[in-house]
Design an enzyme around this catalytic site. Sequence first.
Site, PDB file in Angstrom:
ATOM      1  N   ASP A 126       0.781  -1.243   0.031  1.00 41.63           N
ATOM      2  CA  ASP A 126       0.022   0.020   0.000  1.00 41.63           C
ATOM      3  C   ASP A 126       0.776   1.261  -0.118  1.00 41.63           C
ATOM      4  OD1 ASP A 126      -2.104   1.859   0.230  1.00 41.63           O
ATOM      5  OD2 ASP A 126      -2.285   1.390   2.535  1.00 41.63           O
ATOM      6  N   SER A 129       0.304   4.001   2.929  1.00 44.29           N
ATOM      7  CA  SER A 129       0.264   3.996   4.366  1.00 44.29           C
ATOM      8  C   SER A 129       1.812   3.602   4.529  1.00 44.29           C
ATOM      9  CB  SER A 129      -0.743   3.076   4.944  1.00 44.29           C
ATOM     10  OG  SER A 129      -0.406   1.802   4.460  1.00 44.29           O
ATOM     11  N   ASN A 131       2.588   1.451   7.751  1.00 43.54           N
ATOM     12  CA  ASN A 131       3.055   0.314   8.750  1.00 43.54           C
ATOM     13  C   ASN A 131       2.836  -0.606   7.776  1.00 43.54           C
ATOM     14  OD1 ASN A 131       2.043   3.019  10.420  1.00 43.54           O
ATOM     15  ND2 ASN A 131       3.125   1.729  11.845  1.00 43.54           N
ATOM     16  N   TRP A 133       1.273  -4.498   9.330  1.00 38.60           N
ATOM     17  CA  TRP A 133       0.434  -5.290  10.239  1.00 38.60           C
ATOM     18  C   TRP A 133      -0.047  -6.571   9.661  1.00 38.60           C
ATOM     19  CZ3 TRP A 133      -4.505  -6.467   9.729  1.00 38.60           C
ATOM     20  CH2 TRP A 133      -5.358  -5.804   8.796  1.00 38.60           C
ATOM     21  N   TYR A 169     -10.794   2.768  10.642  1.00 32.71           N
ATOM     22  CA  TYR A 169     -11.350   2.548   9.213  1.00 32.71           C
ATOM     23  C   TYR A 169     -12.637   3.284   9.120  1.00 32.71           C
ATOM     24  CZ  TYR A 169      -7.179  -0.629   8.550  1.00 32.71           C
ATOM     25  OH  TYR A 169      -5.956  -1.127   8.578  1.00 32.71           O
ATOM     26  N   ASP A 310      -2.050   5.834  -4.963  1.00 31.57           N
ATOM     27  CA  ASP A 310      -2.315   5.185  -3.927  1.00 31.57           C
ATOM     28  C   ASP A 310      -2.662   3.512  -4.329  1.00 31.57           C
ATOM     29  OD1 ASP A 310      -3.097   3.753  -1.707  1.00 31.57           O
ATOM     30  OD2 ASP A 310      -4.719   5.157  -1.127  1.00 31.57           O
ATOM     31  N   THR A 313      -5.978   1.764  -3.169  1.00 29.37           N
ATOM     32  CA  THR A 313      -7.182   1.842  -3.528  1.00 29.37           C
ATOM     33  C   THR A 313      -7.402   1.332  -4.807  1.00 29.37           C
ATOM     34  OG1 THR A 313      -7.055   4.075  -2.191  1.00 29.37           O
ATOM     35  CG2 THR A 313      -8.608   4.141  -4.158  1.00 29.37           C
TER      36      THR A 313
END
Length: 422
Positions: A126, A129, A131, A133, A169, A310, A313
Amino acid sequence: YQRRVHGKNKGLFPYKRTLAYSLFCCMARALVLSSLVLVLHCAVCALALRQVPLQQKPSDPDGVSAFLNKLREHQALFETQPAPRASTPGLVRRLYVEGLHNFKNTQFSGVVAIGTPPQLFEVIFDTGSSNLWVPSSECVDIGCLIHPRYDHSQSSTYVQNGTAIKIKYGTGGVSGYLSIDTLRLGDLEIPNQVFGEMTTERGKQFQYGTFSGILGLAFRGIAGEKVVPVLDNLSQQRLLPLDAFSLYLNTAAGEDGALVLGGTDPKYQASPFVFHRIYAPSYWQVNLTNFVINATALDPCPHGCKAAVDSGTSLIAGPSDQIARITNSLRVDPSCRGLLDLPDITFFIDNTPYTFTPNEYVLKVDFPLGRGVSALQCALGFMPLDVPPPKGPMWVLGDIWLRKYYTFFDRENLRVGFATAR
């Protein structure tokens, strides 16, 4: 799709549901839509590029058996490959290629391994962003239970951190704590990577998505809890020829996609790159200056608009009043009739034109009806997204854009390059 709404320094947009799930919901409401690889062998002093075969994730209704088979294949690959010694002096810098699975042209994901022995996860890479996880073995929510979960008790390289982390979210959120372990992307090893081990998942996007987690490719400045992102760790280890990466998202479902770490592969480009400066080392934001439909310039922002490139998306998103102007000009029949009658739309970035035909900006999805029967459904690939100041207003150039343009994300020179994809 809806992208995530983070708190301070945690990102920009709420994360989206898969289009297949969105269409499922909309079909229930009368079908209304709401919303890397070339092999080079060089001398030791040159750069070497290794090719990794890529495959599409099968789109069977459940996808469970196919997904498990794919993970088993990757498990065997990770277990048979010798782990590279990232800190070895004189290690040859080269490009690393991670295959991306294509799910109905709406979701592109790849497999990473965390821990020793490796535990495998399908993640979305992505660019919106920063991070990394994955779900924790402590999570008992449905979205966790149907995907692989990370069990730190089974990893000999796990290091406890414990700092709480929470990401909100638009339709839920995830929360948990930070952990430290070895991350592997193919045969590229990144020791001591800090990541989120999520113990709760709230939202149907986690239940219906084929991905287990997210690996952010944006800059450190927007990382939650000031975590050092994966790309920053790679840069510090100086394993790559360039502090850069590129994304190739195929134009047809079933074809291959790739994330190239360390540069670009000319195999994927059909034209030279055109480069654009980004606003700041946060999101991959460029300057959108205009767009044209039917030879009419709509001039959405006379002084330029921020537009984030992005990969998290699926659609192209923008302020609701501007998206309304597009949707009023581009009427798409859900049964896909009359697509050739629709006009082209041209976006201008720094006054450079980028044109999309109806076949490129309309999404076509096979909606399963049961018993092996499906119906082709079409939807306009634009959606409203109102980001308040000071971060907004904002446009988002998602996978529709990235499928047409092979995109070079240059961290060293703070720029983005677009080349027509092959």
